[in-house]
Motif scaffolding. Structure first.
Motif, PDB file in Angstrom:
ATOM      1  N   ARG A 136       0.824  -1.200   0.000  1.00 55.92           N
ATOM      2  CA  ARG A 136       0.000   0.000   0.000  1.00 55.92           C
ATOM      3  C   ARG A 136       0.860   1.253   0.000  1.00 55.92           C
ATOM      4  NH1 ARG A 136      -1.649   3.229   4.348  1.00 55.92           N
ATOM      5  NH2 ARG A 136      -3.640   4.349   4.090  1.00 55.92           N
ATOM      6  N   ASP A 137       0.524   2.187  -0.866  1.00 58.68           N
ATOM      7  CA  ASP A 137       1.130   3.508  -0.896  1.00 58.68           C
ATOM      8  C   ASP A 137       0.309   4.402   0.019  1.00 58.68           C
ATOM      9  OD1 ASP A 137       2.219   5.997  -1.515  1.00 58.68           O
ATOM     10  OD2 ASP A 137       1.318   6.092  -3.515  1.00 58.68           O
ATOM     11  N   ASN A 138       0.928   4.963   1.059  1.00 56.40           N
ATOM     12  CA  ASN A 138       0.153   5.734   2.021  1.00 56.40           C
ATOM     13  C   ASN A 138      -0.102   7.188   1.615  1.00 56.40           C
ATOM     14  OD1 ASN A 138       2.540   7.093   2.601  1.00 56.40           O
ATOM     15  ND2 ASN A 138       2.772   6.252   4.662  1.00 56.40           N
ATOM     16  N   LYS A 139       0.393   7.604   0.459  1.00 55.68           N
ATOM     17  CA  LYS A 139       0.129   8.951  -0.028  1.00 55.68           C
ATOM     18  C   LYS A 139      -1.249   8.990  -0.664  1.00 55.68           C
ATOM     19  CE  LYS A 139       1.895  12.705  -2.890  1.00 55.68           C
ATOM     20  NZ  LYS A 139       2.959  13.148  -3.815  1.00 55.68           N
ATOM     21  N   SER A 140      -2.137   9.834  -0.101  1.00 56.26           N
ATOM     22  CA  SER A 140      -3.496   9.928  -0.594  1.00 56.26           C
ATOM     23  C   SER A 140      -3.547  10.570  -1.974  1.00 56.26           C
ATOM     24  CB  SER A 140      -4.352  10.748   0.373  1.00 56.26           C
ATOM     25  OG  SER A 140      -4.449  10.123   1.645  1.00 56.26           O
ATOM     26  N   TRP A 141      -4.362   9.999  -2.834  1.00 56.05           N
ATOM     27  CA  TRP A 141      -4.597  10.520  -4.187  1.00 56.05           C
ATOM     28  C   TRP A 141      -3.299  10.804  -4.938  1.00 56.05           C
ATOM     29  CZ3 TRP A 141      -7.412  13.401  -0.202  1.00 56.05           C
ATOM     30  CH2 TRP A 141      -8.696  12.890   0.022  1.00 56.05           C
ATOM     31  N   ASN A 142      -2.379   9.889  -4.830  1.00 51.98           N
ATOM     32  CA  ASN A 142      -1.091  10.018  -5.493  1.00 51.98           C
ATOM     33  C   ASN A 142      -1.286   9.929  -7.003  1.00 51.98           C
ATOM     34  OD1 ASN A 142       1.609  10.117  -6.133  1.00 51.98           O
ATOM     35  ND2 ASN A 142       2.186   8.312  -4.918  1.00 51.98           N
ATOM     36  N   TRP A 143      -0.819  10.961  -7.711  1.00 50.35           N
ATOM     37  CA  TRP A 143      -0.925  10.956  -9.170  1.00 50.35           C
ATOM     38  C   TRP A 143       0.153  10.116  -9.816  1.00 50.35           C
ATOM     39  CZ3 TRP A 143      -5.539  12.051 -10.343  1.00 50.35           C
ATOM     40  CH2 TRP A 143      -6.249  13.028  -9.624  1.00 50.35           C
ATOM     41  N   ARG A 144       1.149   9.707  -9.037  1.00 50.87           N
ATOM     42  CA  ARG A 144       2.131   8.729  -9.468  1.00 50.87           C
ATOM     43  C   ARG A 144       1.683   7.361  -8.994  1.00 50.87           C
ATOM     44  NH1 ARG A 144       7.396   9.381 -10.339  1.00 50.87           N
ATOM     45  NH2 ARG A 144       7.825   7.787  -8.735  1.00 50.87           N
ATOM     46  N   THR A 145       2.049   6.349  -9.730  1.00 52.30           N
ATOM     47  CA  THR A 145       1.803   4.976  -9.331  1.00 52.30           C
ATOM     48  C   THR A 145       3.153   4.329  -9.046  1.00 52.30           C
ATOM     49  OG1 THR A 145      -0.142   4.865 -10.769  1.00 52.30           O
ATOM     50  CG2 THR A 145       0.744   2.785  -9.942  1.00 52.30           C
ATOM     51  N   PRO A 146       3.478   4.095  -7.776  1.00 50.46           N
ATOM     52  CA  PRO A 146       4.796   3.539  -7.442  1.00 50.46           C
ATOM     53  C   PRO A 146       5.024   2.175  -8.081  1.00 50.46           C
ATOM     54  CG  PRO A 146       3.751   4.453  -5.493  1.00 50.46           C
ATOM     55  CD  PRO A 146       2.704   4.413  -6.569  1.00 50.46           C
ATOM     56  N   LEU A 147       6.241   1.980  -8.600  1.00 52.07           N
ATOM     57  CA  LEU A 147       6.623   0.714  -9.210  1.00 52.07           C
ATOM     58  C   LEU A 147       7.785   0.048  -8.482  1.00 52.07           C
ATOM     59  CD1 LEU A 147       6.454   1.717 -12.987  1.00 52.07           C
ATOM     60  CD2 LEU A 147       4.624   0.811 -11.539  1.00 52.07           C
ATOM     61  N   GLN A 148       8.380   0.743  -7.525  1.00 53.66           N
ATOM     62  CA  GLN A 148       9.499   0.215  -6.767  1.00 53.66           C
ATOM     63  C   GLN A 148       9.049  -0.156  -5.359  1.00 53.66           C
ATOM     64  OE1 GLN A 148      12.532  -0.256  -8.147  1.00 53.66           O
ATOM     65  NE2 GLN A 148      11.762   0.576 -10.087  1.00 53.66           N
ATOM     66  N   ALA A 149       9.573  -1.247  -4.833  1.00 48.12           N
ATOM     67  CA  ALA A 149       9.196  -1.700  -3.500  1.00 48.12           C
ATOM     68  C   ALA A 149       9.460  -0.633  -2.448  1.00 48.12           C
ATOM     69  CB  ALA A 149       9.935  -2.989  -3.156  1.00 48.12           C
ATOM     70  N   ILE A 150      10.560   0.117  -2.603  1.00 50.57           N
ATOM     71  CA  ILE A 150      10.935   1.115  -1.620  1.00 50.57           C
ATOM     72  C   ILE A 150       9.904   2.228  -1.520  1.00 50.57           C
ATOM     73  CG2 ILE A 150      12.270   2.539  -3.228  1.00 50.57           C
ATOM     74  CD1 ILE A 150      13.232   1.667   0.396  1.00 50.57           C
ATOM     75  N   GLU A 151       9.079   2.394  -2.538  1.00 47.92           N
ATOM     76  CA  GLU A 151       8.088   3.459  -2.558  1.00 47.92           C
ATOM     77  C   GLU A 151       6.806   3.113  -1.811  1.00 47.92           C
ATOM     78  OE1 GLU A 151       8.247   5.909  -6.485  1.00 47.92           O
ATOM     79  OE2 GLU A 151       8.504   3.809  -7.077  1.00 47.92           O
ATOM     80  N   TYR A 152       6.647   1.869  -1.435  1.00 54.25           N
ATOM     81  CA  TYR A 152       5.456   1.447  -0.714  1.00 54.25           C
ATOM     82  C   TYR A 152       5.704   1.451   0.787  1.00 54.25           C
ATOM     83  CZ  TYR A 152       3.142   0.271  -5.060  1.00 54.25           C
ATOM     84  OH  TYR A 152       2.552   0.347  -6.299  1.00 54.25           O
ATOM     85  N   ASP A 153       4.639   1.654   1.538  1.00 55.83           N
ATOM     86  CA  ASP A 153       4.753   1.899   2.965  1.00 55.83           C
ATOM     87  C   ASP A 153       4.260   0.753   3.845  1.00 55.83           C
ATOM     88  OD1 ASP A 153       5.514   4.905   2.858  1.00 55.83           O
ATOM     89  OD2 ASP A 153       3.738   4.750   1.558  1.00 55.83           O
ATOM     90  N   ASP A 154       3.277   0.023   3.390  1.00 53.47           N
ATOM     91  CA  ASP A 154       2.694  -1.055   4.170  1.00 53.47           C
ATOM     92  C   ASP A 154       2.662  -2.329   3.345  1.00 53.47           C
ATOM     93  OD1 ASP A 154       1.830   0.679   6.482  1.00 53.47           O
ATOM     94  OD2 ASP A 154       0.652   1.593   4.875  1.00 53.47           O
ATOM     95  N   TRP A 155       2.946  -3.448   4.008  1.00 54.97           N
ATOM     96  CA  TRP A 155       3.079  -4.720   3.312  1.00 54.97           C
ATOM     97  C   TRP A 155       2.306  -5.827   4.005  1.00 54.97           C
ATOM     98  CZ3 TRP A 155       5.973  -5.435  -1.171  1.00 54.97           C
ATOM     99  CH2 TRP A 155       6.731  -4.324  -1.574  1.00 54.97           C
ATOM    100  N   GLY A 156       1.810  -6.751   3.214  1.00 54.28           N
ATOM    101  CA  GLY A 156       1.195  -7.932   3.764  1.00 54.28           C
ATOM    102  C   GLY A 156       2.236  -8.963   4.132  1.00 54.28           C
ATOM    103  N   GLN A 157       1.776 -10.061   4.696  1.00 49.18           N
ATOM    104  CA  GLN A 157       2.683 -11.116   5.152  1.00 49.18           C
ATOM    105  C   GLN A 157       3.138 -12.033   4.031  1.00 49.18           C
ATOM    106  OE1 GLN A 157      -0.584 -11.291   5.315  1.00 49.18           O
ATOM    107  NE2 GLN A 157      -1.029 -13.341   4.522  1.00 49.18           N
ATOM    108  N   GLY A 158       2.480 -11.960   2.902  1.00 43.65           N
ATOM    109  CA  GLY A 158       2.816 -12.788   1.763  1.00 43.65           C
ATOM    110  C   GLY A 158       1.998 -14.063   1.709  1.00 43.65           C
ATOM    111  N   THR A 159       1.779 -14.559   0.502  1.00 47.46           N
ATOM    112  CA  THR A 159       1.095 -15.823   0.299  1.00 47.46           C
ATOM    113  C   THR A 159       1.846 -16.618  -0.764  1.00 47.46           C
ATOM    114  OG1 THR A 159      -1.056 -16.861  -0.166  1.00 47.46           O
ATOM    115  CG2 THR A 159      -0.521 -14.882  -1.427  1.00 47.46           C
ATOM    116  N   GLN A 160       2.053 -17.899  -0.498  1.00 51.00           N
ATOM    117  CA  GLN A 160       2.854 -18.743  -1.375  1.00 51.00           C
ATOM    118  C   GLN A 160       2.052 -19.195  -2.583  1.00 51.00           C
ATOM    119  OE1 GLN A 160       6.246 -19.907  -1.044  1.00 51.00           O
ATOM    120  NE2 GLN A 160       5.833 -20.560  -3.155  1.00 51.00           N
ATOM    121  N   VAL A 161       2.640 -19.025  -3.754  1.00 56.20           N
ATOM    122  CA  VAL A 161       2.091 -19.552  -4.993  1.00 56.20           C
ATOM    123  C   VAL A 161       3.104 -20.525  -5.577  1.00 56.20           C
ATOM    124  CG1 VAL A 161       1.404 -19.023  -7.365  1.00 56.20           C
ATOM    125  CG2 VAL A 161       0.685 -17.534  -5.486  1.00 56.20           C
ATOM    126  N   THR A 162       2.694 -21.763  -5.772  1.00 52.49           N
ATOM    127  CA  THR A 162       3.560 -22.776  -6.338  1.00 52.49           C
ATOM    128  C   THR A 162       2.910 -23.352  -7.588  1.00 52.49           C
ATOM    129  OG1 THR A 162       4.412 -23.360  -4.142  1.00 52.49           O
ATOM    130  CG2 THR A 162       4.786 -24.930  -5.922  1.00 52.49           C
TER     131      THR A 162
END
Length: 127
Positions: free
Chosen positions: A98-124
């Motif tokens: 999740r990007d925590n910047k409200s109404w961001n006109w940019r769409t982040p494409l780099q992991a460092i630009e995101y602020d909140d993360w889920g725990q992950g889910t395995q896909v095999t």
């Protein structure tokens, strides 16, 4: 405290489909851009897809373009990743972000630009 919870991962055969979900709580959703990343063993976390706050703009990594679709349901505070024509090389832990910047006109494409993360889910994906 913002929380992201992924679900829908599992084991599928090559050519099959999975639908991942990521539910957001503890913070805004409809004004926030969302992204999906994945990480395979021994590899760096890589960008998969992203959607801006309005849902109008989407981006896809070349490796998944035409096979994966990102969407969002603001009424459910949930972002989805529909994965079709799965390949063994899609095997990874998938994370939503999740990007925590409200109404961001940019769409982040780099992991460092995101602020909140889920725990992950395995896909095999088996061959």
């Amino acid at each position: 405290q913002v929380q992201l919870v992924e679900s829908g991962g599992g084991l599928v055969q090559a050519g099959g489909s999975l639908r991942l979900s990521c539910a957001v709580s503890g913070g805004t959703f409809s004004r926030n851009g969302m992204g999906w990343f994945r990480q395979a063993p021994g590899k760096e976390r890589e960008f998969v897809t992203a959607i801006n706050w309005s849902g109008i703009t989407t981006y896809y990594a070349d490796s998944v373009k035409g096979r994966f679709t990102i969407s969002r349901d603001n009424a459910q505070n949930t972002v989805y990743l529909q994965m079709n024509s799965l390949k063994p090389e899609d095997t990874a832990v998938y994370y939503c972000a999740r990007d925590n910047k409200s109404w961001n006109w940019r769409t982040p494409l780099q992991a460092i630009e995101y602020d909140d993360w889920g725990q992950g889910t395995q896909v095999t994906v088996s061959s």
